[in-house]
Design a protein around this motif. Structure first.
Motif, PDB file in Angstrom:
ATOM      1  N   ARG A  65       0.843  -1.206   0.000  1.00 46.55           N
ATOM      2  CA  ARG A  65       0.000   0.000   0.000  1.00 46.55           C
ATOM      3  C   ARG A  65       0.877   1.256   0.000  1.00 46.55           C
ATOM      4  O   ARG A  65       0.612   2.237   0.688  1.00 46.55           O
ATOM      5  N   THR A  66       1.958   1.157  -0.756  1.00 45.32           N
ATOM      6  CA  THR A  66       2.907   2.273  -0.872  1.00 45.32           C
ATOM      7  C   THR A  66       3.123   2.597  -2.345  1.00 45.32           C
ATOM      8  O   THR A  66       3.300   1.695  -3.167  1.00 45.32           O
ATOM      9  N   ILE A  67       3.106   3.886  -2.664  1.00 42.91           N
ATOM     10  CA  ILE A  67       3.383   4.339  -4.032  1.00 42.91           C
ATOM     11  C   ILE A  67       4.782   4.943  -4.047  1.00 42.91           C
ATOM     12  O   ILE A  67       5.094   5.829  -3.252  1.00 42.91           O
ATOM     13  N   GLY A  68       5.625   4.439  -4.923  1.00 43.10           N
ATOM     14  CA  GLY A  68       6.981   4.961  -5.062  1.00 43.10           C
ATOM     15  C   GLY A  68       6.992   6.163  -5.996  1.00 43.10           C
ATOM     16  O   GLY A  68       6.395   6.123  -7.072  1.00 43.10           O
ATOM     17  N   ILE A  69       7.643   7.251  -5.561  1.00 45.80           N
ATOM     18  CA  ILE A  69       7.795   8.451  -6.402  1.00 45.80           C
ATOM     19  C   ILE A  69       9.277   8.603  -6.713  1.00 45.80           C
ATOM     20  O   ILE A  69      10.096   8.722  -5.810  1.00 45.80           O
ATOM     21  N   LEU A  70       9.612   8.565  -7.985  1.00 40.23           N
ATOM     22  CA  LEU A  70      11.007   8.679  -8.415  1.00 40.23           C
ATOM     23  C   LEU A  70      11.133   9.920  -9.297  1.00 40.23           C
ATOM     24  O   LEU A  70      10.617   9.966 -10.412  1.00 40.23           O
ATOM     25  N   ILE A  71      11.790  10.951  -8.754  1.00 41.10           N
ATOM     26  CA  ILE A  71      11.868  12.246  -9.436  1.00 41.10           C
ATOM     27  C   ILE A  71      13.316  12.764  -9.436  1.00 41.10           C
ATOM     28  O   ILE A  71      14.140  12.287  -8.656  1.00 41.10           O
TER      29      ILE A  71
END
Length: 343
Positions: A65-71
C-alpha cells in the motif's frame, strides 16, 4: 536504560488470555468475533499503545500500500507541488508514498528503481532523469503488473500511463508572446536529452512560432544545457551576450533559468525588458520575487500529481488491467509580468 519495544498482538493476547488469531481478527472487525470481544481487544490495544505494522501486513499480502515516487529532485517547486498532489490523493485511499531523488543521474535512477521494486511498492510514479535514454530498468514493474505512470518528463516509446502538458503548444505560446512584444532575435535554452520529449517539444513550438512569423531559426541562439540549473543558465546567457548580435528575447524552459538570464543581463548592463525580454516556465514562486518579475507559463503540477496517483489507485482496484493512456493538460497559460512586457 531499557530499550523501547513495540507492543505486538502477542502482548495483547497474553494480557487478555486469548489466542493471537482472535486478537488479529478482532482488530480487523472480523464477523466471526463478537462485538464485546472486539471492543475489549481494541480498548486493551489502545491502552497498551499498540500500533499496527502496516508494512509487515502488506508484505505478507505481497502489497505494501505504498506508491513509489522517483523524481529528479524535491527542490524544484514544480516537483514539490507534483509530490503534494500525489500525496493528497494517495492518503485519501490509505496509501503512503516513498520519495526518491535521482538528481538527474541515470545510474542513480536505475539503482532507485531496483530499491522501489525490492520494497514491493504497489505502484510507481516517475519523472525521468535528464541523463536517461534507456528505460529498460522500468520493465521490472511493467512485467510484474505493478502500475507505472510517467509524469512531465516522459520517454518517447514506453507503453504505460503518462501525465503531461502540451509542451509543444506551451513553447509556441511563450515564443509568440515574445514576438508580439517586438522581439526579432529570440534565443532558447534547451536540454540535450535525446530520449525525453518534454524539452524537444518546447523547442519545436519555439521553432514553429519563429517560422510562422518569418523569423530566422539560428543555431547560435539555441543553447543546449547539460543540467537545468542556475549555474548552467548563467554560462548559457554569457555565451549569448558574447555573440556579435546578441538576442533581444529569451525563452527559458524553467523559471530558475529565466532568473539566471535576468541576473546575468543586469551584470552585463543589458536592460530587461527593453534590450532583452525574458519568459520562463512553471510559474514558480521565485518568478514573482525577483526584480523585474518574470513572465512565465503556468504548469498545473498539483493537478498532474493527483491525476498520476488516481491512475495508480484506479489500476490497483480494477480487476482487469486498464489500458495505458495519456492524460494531457492543455490549460497552460502565459502569465505576463515585467520581464517581457514592452507593449
Amino acid at each position: 536504560m531499557e530499550e523501547h519495544r513495540h507492543v505486538t498482538i502477542y502482548d495483547i493476547a497474553e494480557r487478555l488470555n486469548l489466542a493471537t488469531s482472535t486478537i488479529s481478527r478482532a482488530l480487523k472487525d472480523h464477523h466471526s468475533i463478537s462485538d464485546k470481544t472486539i471492543k475489549k481487544v481494541k480498548q486493551t490495544a489502545k491502552e497498551m499503545g499498540f500500533v499496527p505494522n502496516t508494512l509487515a501486513a502488506g508484505l505478507r499480502g505481497n502489497k505494501s500500500r505504498t506508491i513509489g515516487i522517483l523524481i529528479p529532485t524535491i527542490t524544484q517547486p514544480f516537483l514539490s507541488s507534483l509530490i503534494s498532489g500525489i500525496e493528497i490523493t494517495a492518503q485519501k485511499s490509505d496509501y503512503t508514498v516513498i520519495i526518491m531523488q535521482s538528481h538527474d543521474s541515470y545510474e542513480m535512477e536505475v539503482d532507485l528503481a531496483k530499491s522501489l521494486y525490492s520494497n514491493r511498492v504497489s505502484g510507481v510514479i516517475c519523472s525521468l532523469a535528464m541523463e536517461t535514454k534507456d528505460t529498460s530498468h522500468f520493465h521490472q514493474f511493467s512485467n510484474n503488473n505493478i502500475p507505472l505512470v510517467f509524469v512531465d518528463r516522459v520517454p518517447r516509446d514506453y507503453d504505460t500511463f503518462r501525465v503531461v502538458i502540451n509542451n509543444y503548444l506551451a513553447g509556441y505560446k511563450a515564443t509568440k508572446h515574445l514576438i508580439e512584444q517586438g522581439c526579432k532575435r529570440i534565443a532558447h535554452l534547451t536540454a540535450g536529452s535525446e530520449f525525453g520529449t518534454l524539452y524537444n517539444e518546447r523547442k519545436r513550438g519555439y521553432m514553429d512560432a519563429l517560422a510562422e512569423h518569418d523569423l530566422a531559426i539560428e543555431d547560435d541562439l539555441i543553447v543546449v544545457l547539460k543540467h537545468m540549473t542556475y549555474e548552467e543558465g548563467v554560462k548559457a546567457c554569457n555565451q549569448l551576450f558574447d555573440l556579435k548580435t546578441p538576442p533581444d528575447g529569451l525563452f527559458a524552459p524553467g523559471d530558475i533559468l529565466a532568473v539566471s538570464a535576468v541576473q546575468t543581463a543586469k551584470k552585463r548592463g543589458v536592460k530587461v525588458p527593453e534590450e532583452l525580454a525574458v519568459i520562463g516556465f512553471n510559474d514558480d514562486p521565485i518568478s514573482e520575487i525577483i526584480e523585474p518579475n518574470i513572465s512565465t507559463i503556468t504548469h498545473p503540477a498539483e493537478k498532474m500529481g493527483k491525476a498520476a496517483a488516481e491512475l495508480i489507485i484506479k489500476n490497483l482496484k480494477s480487476v482487469k488491467e486498464e489500458d495505458a493512456k495519456e492524460i494531457t493538460f492543455l490549460n497552460t497559460q502565459v502569465v505576463v509580468r515585467e520581464s517581457s512586457k514592452r507593449i
